[in-house]
Design a protein around this motif. Structure first.
Motif, mmCIF file in Angstrom:
data_model
loop_
_atom_site.group_PDB
_atom_site.id
_atom_site.type_symbol
_atom_site.label_atom_id
_atom_site.label_comp_id
_atom_site.label_asym_id
_atom_site.label_seq_id
_atom_site.Cartn_x
_atom_site.Cartn_y
_atom_site.Cartn_z
ATOM 1 N N GLN A 278 -4.187 6.109 6.494
ATOM 2 C CA GLN A 278 -4.217 4.666 6.449
ATOM 3 C C GLN A 278 -4.146 3.943 7.439
ATOM 4 N N GLU B 49 -5.194 6.126 -0.764
ATOM 5 C CA GLU B 49 -6.138 5.002 -1.035
ATOM 6 C C GLU B 49 -6.643 5.409 -2.278
ATOM 7 N N ALA C 18 -4.354 -5.311 -0.351
ATOM 8 C CA ALA C 18 -3.216 -4.356 -0.142
ATOM 9 C C ALA C 18 -4.083 -3.129 0.928
ATOM 10 N N LEU C 19 -4.900 -2.539 0.762
ATOM 11 C CA LEU C 19 -5.853 -1.831 1.623
ATOM 12 C C LEU C 19 -6.332 -2.374 2.804
ATOM 13 N N MET D 155 -5.453 3.676 -5.552
ATOM 14 C CA MET D 155 -5.632 2.303 -5.570
ATOM 15 C C MET D 155 -7.089 2.139 -5.906
ATOM 16 N N GLN E 19 -9.117 -9.393 4.132
ATOM 17 C CA GLN E 19 -8.804 -9.087 2.622
ATOM 18 C C GLN E 19 -9.754 -9.637 1.575
ATOM 19 N N ALA F 177 -3.134 -2.900 4.982
ATOM 20 C CA ALA F 177 -2.465 -1.660 5.553
ATOM 21 C C ALA F 177 -2.984 -1.413 6.832
ATOM 22 N N ARG G 227 0.696 -1.151 -0.007
ATOM 23 C CA ARG G 227 0.140 -0.096 -0.056
ATOM 24 C C ARG G 227 0.850 1.199 0.106
ATOM 25 N N ARG G 228 1.883 0.996 0.531
ATOM 26 C CA ARG G 228 2.952 2.407 0.452
ATOM 27 C C ARG G 228 3.540 2.711 -0.662
#
Length: 860
Positions: free
Chosen positions: A798, A680, A702-703, A683, A714, A706, A674-675
């Motif tokens: 985030q 966000e 990924a969100l 993405m 997920q 994080a 995510r970084r």
């Protein structure tokens, strides 16, 4: 008085009897030893093989000495005679051999003895004076009338009682006393009766005691002498010296033995062959060769030429050139070899010396021709005629009646080959050898020489690629690959490798041969090679060079084989170029069979290689595939986020982040992905712009990761994203925010407990305790159990954060001194969880930087 005289005489006679008995015992023991000596059954002495050391023979000071000593004996010539010493190099036989009185005959001279130099004397001339004995050891007699040479290369001899012309050199030596026992006799009582009569009783007692002490010393000396061995056994020295006696006016001696042809040695010529012999002496020697062209005469002439600076002149004297040609035309190969080696070593030969070397290049003896060719090749860079002569000789070397060993020919060429930039000359040298004309057994040794030198010789690499691996004869190709494979199996890790470039395409073709046995040998042989890289390619800001393409070609060839060759991964790991090794590991991780792929993938993690460049060469699907294999190899499972590598281009920060983390040994967690994105929303735009469920799933994973969500969470968000058919951004955003709020609240709830609130200034010891309160979740919001402090979970970050939206509400704790912290002027304080379980939020107060700390009560 008469009784005392009688006793004295008896003691003296007893002393003499002991000495005589000692001598008899020694001689008796010698006879007994001889009867039991197995060497007495050795072959006749004239069957011993030896040759005369010409280099030592030419040292007249050693060959014609005034006397010879070994520390025990001194051997001197009779009146009107002189000594002649012949240095003999002895070759042990299969059975013991005796060197004795008839081993070598000299008409006009008489053999007196043999001198055995002490161990360590080497090939140098040992002094003819008494040799030193090792510390703590007794000097032994080294002059003997015969000695036995064993098959094991040892010299055995016995102590002689007498040697013609020799006398004891030092009566203080123990062996001198053993050889001549009379030297050990005491002088008895030298005081006459009259003197004793005038002594008082005390003096007589002292004299008696002194006599007893001398008697004890004599007895001890006799014991030491009796204990001395009379047989000796040492390693055979390089040279044994035969000592002859000849008349002073003798001008020559005729030497003969079954091991050598009769040879007339002219002593006047021998004395004249010094460091710089005159033309007259050289012409005399040349004339003698005309009448007596024997092997020993030719060897003496060759040695005389190389012992002096006669050959290394800008112009050879006619007598020197004539004598050299006589030797080169002579029948003795050993004499020719000595001279040819000297000619080949001259740094800048004169035209006459170069002509002699060309003549030597036609020698019918293989080693001799090889030595001459080596000298010509050394001059090839500066003398075109020398090169042409060498190449012409090499063209027929294989068809000689007795050709030199093929490996020695190849070694000579490799030793004399020129630098890599001498392409034209090296190209001629490559064609100088017709490998098909060499018999396979001899050819194998020659190929080994090529393989040994290939790491540092351009000529060897050209032979290997063009003439051996690229040969039209399949048997030669297979033999070469077998030699290479055998060498690869015993290769040390630090051993030098053979450079492999695009020019060496033959091996690459063999790696893909349809003949499995050849293909296997080729892959085994690959371990011997390396792809050269410049030092500049191993710097952080370096760019890949064309050598990377060669590595890619090799890994693609390996991946097309089933199974993947076991040697390809060690080959890749042995490369010293960063980009080359990175390309190799990436290629194997992507396309090879599962075991090799997993091993290559693991090798990437923590490799510190510039993987960014390697990833940039891959297609988006291959970048994802590589990530999948690395995760599978390291963890046994693949995270949901890897499809993001398909959606992003090679310049995206995600590729750099992933490559840098893997190279550093930190396998990127899904949350770290995510970084690599600005926010966000960027993405969510990816998820809204695609209909690919895998991409939407990767964005959701990924969100969620994080903010600490596990793979189940997920997958939950991914399922929700994939149900949004038109992919509207607002719908995806609402789904994410709801999921994010739920995940963060669960994390806060997991940490619900009573905390001690405090305000601190980090740069000082100032601290203000506000009191206790419980942080918990109620009705989908974070709250405190004390006071009306407004808390929220911000949407603009985030990370897990609890925000105090109105810090002034901390005044509800009603603590004196709170006003000084100026909380009424602070807009918000974001509290972030710490590893020790506390929450910390920093803010700027009117009086400087400050922090609000929530410490679990259990920590105080």
């Amino acid at each position: 008085m008469h009784q005392q005289v009688a006793r004295h005489r008896i003691r003296r006679w007893m002393s003499l009897l002991v000495v005589v008995a000692m001598a008899i015992n020694v001689q008796g023991q010698d006879i007994l030893d001889q009867n039991n000596d197995p060497d007495l059954h050795a072959a006749p002495d004239d069957a011993l093989a030896f040759e005369i050391d010409m280099a030592r023979l030419l040292d007249a000071g050693q060959t014609l000495p005034t006397d010879v000593q070994d520390g025990i004996w001194r051997l001197s010539p009779s009146p009107e005679k002189r000594l002649l010493v012949l240095p003999l190099r002895i070759t042990p036989s299969a059975t013991p051999r005796v060197l004795g009185s008839t081993s070598i005959r000299a008409r006009g001279g008489k053999l007196l003895a043999y001198m055995i130099p002490p161990p360590g004397a080497g090939d140098g001339n040992p002094a003819f004076g008494a040799p030193d004995a090792p510390a703590g050891q007794t000097r032994i007699p080294r002059l003997t009338r015969s000695l036995t040479v064993t098959p094991q290369g040892r010299a055995r001899w016995k102590m002689d009682r007498s040697i013609p012309g020799a006398a004891v050199a030092d009566p203080n030596e123990l062996y001198a006393l053993k050889i001549q026992p009379s030297l050990a006799e005491g002088n008895g009582d030298s005081n006459d009766r009259a003197a004793r009569a005038n002594q008082d009783r005390q003096a007589r007692l002292q004299e008696i005691e002194a006599q007893r002490a001398r008697a004890r010393e004599q007895a001890e000396l006799r014991k030491r002498i009796l204990a001395l061995p009379t047989e000796f056994d040492e390693p055979l020295p390089p040279v044994v010296l035969a000592v002859f006696e000849v008349r002073s006016n003798t001008t020559s001696v005729d030497l003969s033995n079954s091991a050598i042809q009769p040879w007339r040695l002219a002593l006047d010529i021998l004395e004249g062959l010094g460091r710089d012999p005159s033309d007259a002496i050289l012409e005399r020697l040349n004339q003698d060769l005309t009448s007596d062209p024997s092997a020993l005469s030719l060897r003496l002439a060759a040695q005389a030429l190389i012992n002096s600076p006669l050959l290394d002149q800008s112009e050879l004297r006619p007598a020197v050139a004539s004598l050299a040609r006589r030797v080169l035309d002579g029948s003795d190969a050993q004499a020719r070899h000595v001279l040819i080696q000297a000619l080949a070593a001259i740094p800048t030969p004169s035209p006459e010396a170069l002509d002699l070397l060309r003549q030597a290049a036609k020698d019918n003896d293989g080693p001799n021709r090889l030595a001459a060719l080596g000298g010509l090749l050394r001059l090839a860079g500066t003398d075109a005629a020398a090169l042409e002569s060498a190449l012409a000789a090499f063209a027929v070397v294989w068809t000689m009646p007795s050709p030199p060993p093929a490996d020695q020919v190849i070694a000579s060429l490799l030793t004399r080959s020129l630098a890599d930039d001498a392409d034209e000359i090296n190209a001629k040298l490559v064609d100088a050898v017709d490998w098909s004309k060499i018999a396979p057994p001899a050819r194998e040794l020659a190929i080994k020489k090529v393989v040994e030198r290939a790491p540092d010789s351009s000529l060897a690499r050209r032979w290997l690629d063009a003439k051996l691996l690229g040969a039209a004869d399949p048997a030669l190709v297979r033999q070469t690959l077998t030699v290479l494979a055998d060498a690869a199996k015993s290769l040390a890790p630090s051993a030098p490798r053979i450079d492999l470039s695009d020019r060496e395409q033959t091996l690459l073709k063999l790696l893909a041969s349809t003949d499995k046995s050849l293909r296997d040998l080729a892959w085994t042989s690959l371990t011997l090679y390396r792809i050269p890289s410049a030092e500049s390619a191993n710097t952080p800001d370096s760019e890949p060079g064309p050598e990377v393409d060669l590595m890619v070609k090799i890994t693609q060839t390996a991946s097309s084989s089933a199974p993947t060759p076991a040697t390809v991964l060690p080959f890749v790991n042995a490369q010293n170029g960063w980009h080359v090794r990175a390309a190799g590991l990436v290629g194997l991780a992507l396309a090879s069979d599962p075991p090799t792929s997993a091993a290559a993938a693991k090798a990437l993690v923590g490799s510190n290689l510039p993987l960014t460049h390697a990833l940039a060469r891959l297609t988006p699907p291959d970048r994802r595939k590589l990530a999948d294999r690395v995760y599978a190899a390291m963890t046994g499972s693949v995270p949901l986020v890897t499809p993001l590598l398909i959606e992003t281009n090679p310049e995206h920060p995600l590729s750099d982040l992933w490559a840098a983390q893997v190279a550093a040994g930190n396998l990127p967690t899904p949350g770290l992905w995510r970084r690599a994105f600005e926010g966000e929303q960027s993405m969510l735009l990816i998820a809204s712009a695609t209909t690919d469920p895998a991409i939407r799933t990767a964005v959701a994973a990924a969100l969620v990761a994080a903010v600490g969500g596990d793979q189940a969470a997920q997958q939950d968000l991914a399922d929700a994203f994939n149900k949004v058919q038109d992919g509207r951004l607002t719908d995806l955003m609402d789904l994410w925010h709801a999921k994010r709020q739920d995940l963060l609240l669960k994390q806060i709830a997991a940490q619900a407990r009573t905390y001690r609130f405090a305000l601190v200034r980090p740069d000082t010891t100032e601290r203000l305790d506000l009191g206790l309160a419980r942080l918990e979740v109620r009705e989908q919001s974070p709250v405190l159990s004390v006071g009306n402090v407004s808390l929220a979970i911000p949407q603009d970050t985030q990370d897990l954060v609890v925000r105090l939206t109105k810090p002034s509400e901390l005044a509800n704790f009603a603590v004196n001194g709170l006003e000084a912290w100026g909380l009424d002027q602070v807009i918000q304080i974001d509290l972030e969880p710490q590893p020790d379980g506390s929450w910390v939020g920093s803010f700027n107060s009117p009086s400087g930087q400050a922090q609000l700390i929530l410490e679990p009560q259990s920590l105080r």
